[in-house]
Design an enzyme around this catalytic site. Structure first.
Site, PDB file in Angstrom:
ATOM      1  N   SER A 133       7.232   4.059  -1.028  1.00 57.10           N
ATOM      2  CA  SER A 133       6.023   4.889   0.264  1.00 57.10           C
ATOM      3  C   SER A 133       7.168   5.546   1.524  1.00 57.10           C
ATOM      4  O   SER A 133       5.643   6.210   1.532  1.00 57.10           O
ATOM      5  CB  SER A 133       5.923   3.232   0.590  1.00 57.10           C
ATOM      6  OG  SER A 133       5.081   2.681  -0.701  1.00 57.10           O
ATOM      7  N   GLY A 177       0.554  -0.980   0.381  1.00 61.03           N
ATOM      8  CA  GLY A 177       0.242   0.326   0.011  1.00 61.03           C
ATOM      9  C   GLY A 177       0.540   1.439   0.095  1.00 61.03           C
ATOM     10  O   GLY A 177       1.757   1.126  -0.308  1.00 61.03           O
ATOM     11  N   HIS A 224       2.625   4.512  -4.606  1.00 64.47           N
ATOM     12  CA  HIS A 224       3.030   5.758  -5.395  1.00 64.47           C
ATOM     13  C   HIS A 224       3.193   5.587  -7.568  1.00 64.47           C
ATOM     14  O   HIS A 224       2.761   4.392  -7.678  1.00 64.47           O
ATOM     15  CB  HIS A 224       4.208   6.177  -4.701  1.00 64.47           C
ATOM     16  CG  HIS A 224       5.131   5.023  -4.539  1.00 64.47           C
ATOM     17  ND1 HIS A 224       5.698   4.741  -5.690  1.00 64.47           N
ATOM     18  CD2 HIS A 224       5.896   4.425  -3.968  1.00 64.47           C
ATOM     19  CE1 HIS A 224       6.419   4.149  -5.419  1.00 64.47           C
ATOM     20  NE2 HIS A 224       6.476   3.393  -3.986  1.00 64.47           N
ATOM     21  N   ASP A 248      14.017  -2.891  -5.643  1.00 70.32           N
ATOM     22  CA  ASP A 248      14.151  -3.362  -3.954  1.00 70.32           C
ATOM     23  C   ASP A 248      15.014  -4.840  -4.648  1.00 70.32           C
ATOM     24  O   ASP A 248      14.399  -5.702  -4.714  1.00 70.32           O
ATOM     25  CB  ASP A 248      13.192  -4.067  -3.597  1.00 70.32           C
ATOM     26  CG  ASP A 248      12.467  -2.968  -3.095  1.00 70.32           C
ATOM     27  OD1 ASP A 248      12.634  -2.784  -1.968  1.00 70.32           O
ATOM     28  OD2 ASP A 248      11.644  -2.228  -3.351  1.00 70.32           O
ATOM     29  N   ARG A 257      11.401   6.396  -6.686  1.00 69.32           N
ATOM     30  CA  ARG A 257      10.065   6.158  -5.070  1.00 69.32           C
ATOM     31  C   ARG A 257      10.036   5.136  -4.383  1.00 69.32           C
ATOM     32  O   ARG A 257      10.333   4.457  -4.387  1.00 69.32           O
ATOM     33  CB  ARG A 257       8.567   6.245  -6.449  1.00 69.32           C
ATOM     34  CG  ARG A 257       8.761   7.827  -7.662  1.00 69.32           C
ATOM     35  CD  ARG A 257       7.525   7.909  -8.244  1.00 69.32           C
ATOM     36  NE  ARG A 257       7.325   8.845  -8.846  1.00 69.32           N
ATOM     37  CZ  ARG A 257       7.350   9.110 -10.089  1.00 69.32           C
ATOM     38  NH1 ARG A 257       7.616   8.374 -10.926  1.00 69.32           N
ATOM     39  NH2 ARG A 257       7.234  10.637 -10.695  1.00 69.32           N
ATOM     40  N   HIS A 274       4.530   1.869  -8.005  1.00 68.17           N
ATOM     41  CA  HIS A 274       3.342   0.540  -8.449  1.00 68.17           C
ATOM     42  C   HIS A 274       2.358   0.305  -8.797  1.00 68.17           C
ATOM     43  O   HIS A 274       2.146  -0.243  -9.825  1.00 68.17           O
ATOM     44  CB  HIS A 274       2.620   1.037  -7.208  1.00 68.17           C
ATOM     45  CG  HIS A 274       3.804   0.889  -5.443  1.00 68.17           C
ATOM     46  ND1 HIS A 274       3.626   1.987  -4.737  1.00 68.17           N
ATOM     47  CD2 HIS A 274       4.005  -0.180  -4.494  1.00 68.17           C
ATOM     48  CE1 HIS A 274       4.000   1.276  -3.360  1.00 68.17           C
ATOM     49  NE2 HIS A 274       4.393  -0.168  -3.471  1.00 68.17           N
TER      50      HIS A 274
END
Ligand code: PAF
Length: 303
Positions: free
Chosen positions: A190, A33, A36, A154, A188, A39
């Site tokens: 979260s 969640g 941004h 990641d 970007r 995602h």
């Protein structure tokens, strides 16, 4: 867009979709969640390649190794729902923790070796990748998607997921998608919303350090100790102290001293209270790792 909160409801929806269109492919975008643009770029990749796009939103407690980090993780379900719908998600799976970890839950997935012991595994502890691998396995088993989409920011997580899917024979294609960046270069995340304006401007030292390293590599520098020094200088000048700035084999994550093949330069740093990671792949014609599949640049299927 439909929202479901249980594995049984998710499976029922997907069963129905597959009954209506037996050849339909399912793409899963797993998230925690606080959506941004990064995602949403994963959703667009899934939209291009698959017929049914499922997004999961679940802040997985078992992959957080610091209680404060879990507590501070941004949660904004109403905003996320609107963004997911606008991006073209068909089915949103947003379970409670008790659904994913039922009473008596006692099973985990552990990926062994240097791949999980170094960098993020060394700094955050082995529980991080164990928790991540376990929840990703549970999400893949819940949706049984044809493909699942992960960001290359990641990079270590992506490699661990690929290893795990190959080892367990999970029949899902793992698709890596390029890191999404703001106009100023910051990857970007979260977590970025927790940066103060001053911290955000200091955080720009991270992409600047990676850019300087990539430029030096392009100009012919092959010694990773030298590349490290260039990047570290930029971070220190902005008061950003790295938890690691490492040069590793993108496949095994073993340290590399020279750029004599593809090398991943990965960095993690705390800016204020906020922990940020980023990376750049060095080496001409480099691909992320041996099982790499990155999204096609042109659509293979229209939505
Ligand atoms: O990258 C993330 O957001 C999480 O690690 C993931 C893959 C959704 C698992 O919780």
């Amino acid at each position: 867009m439909k929202i479901v909160r249980t594995v049984a409801a998710l499976r029922a929806e997907l069963r129905e979709a597959r009954a209506v269109r037996p050849a339909a492919t399912v793409g899963l975008v797993p998230t925690m969640g606080a959506l941004h643009e990064g995602h949403l770029s994963l959703v667009r990749a899934a939209r291009r390649n698959d017929d049914v796009v499922v997004m999961s939103i679940f802040v997985n407690p078992t992959q957080f190794t610091e209680a404060a980090d879990l507590a501070a993780y941004p949660r904004q379900e109403a905003g996320d729902t609107a963004l997911a719908e606008r991006a073209g998600v068909d089915l949103l799976f947003a379970p409670e923790a008790a659904e994913m970890y039922r009473e008596g839950h006692a099973t985990g997935v552990h990926v062994e070796g240097p791949l999980t012991a170094t960098l993020e595994g060394a700094v955050r502890g082995s529980a991080h990748f164990d928790g991540m691998a376990t929840i990703v396995t549970k999400l893949l088993l819940a949706a049984l998607p044809d493909a699942a989409y992960f960001g290359e920011k990641d990079a270590q997580q992506l490699r661990v997921v690929r290893r795990m899917v190959a080892d367990l024979g999970i029949p899902t294609r793992i698709v890596g998608c390029p890191t999404s960046r703001d106009d100023d270069g910051l990857a970007r995340s979260s977590r970025n919303v927790r940066l103060s304006p001053e911290e955000r401007s200091r955080a720009l030292a991270i992409p600047r350090a990676l850019e300087a390293i990539a430029s030096a590599a392009l100009l012919g520098e092959t010694r990773t100790a030298e590349l490290f020094a260039r990047g570290e200088e930029i971070l220190i000048a902005s008061g950003v102290s790295a938890e690691y700035l490492a040069f590793v084999d993108p496949d095994s994550f073993a340290p590399r001293e020279r750029l004599d093949g593809p090398v991943l330069c990965a960095v993690a740093a705390r800016v204020g209270e906020v922990r940020l990671i980023d990376n750049v792949l060095l080496g001409a014609g480099a691909t992320a790792d041996s099982d790499a599949e990155t999204i096609p640049r042109t659509p293979t299927k229209e939505p």
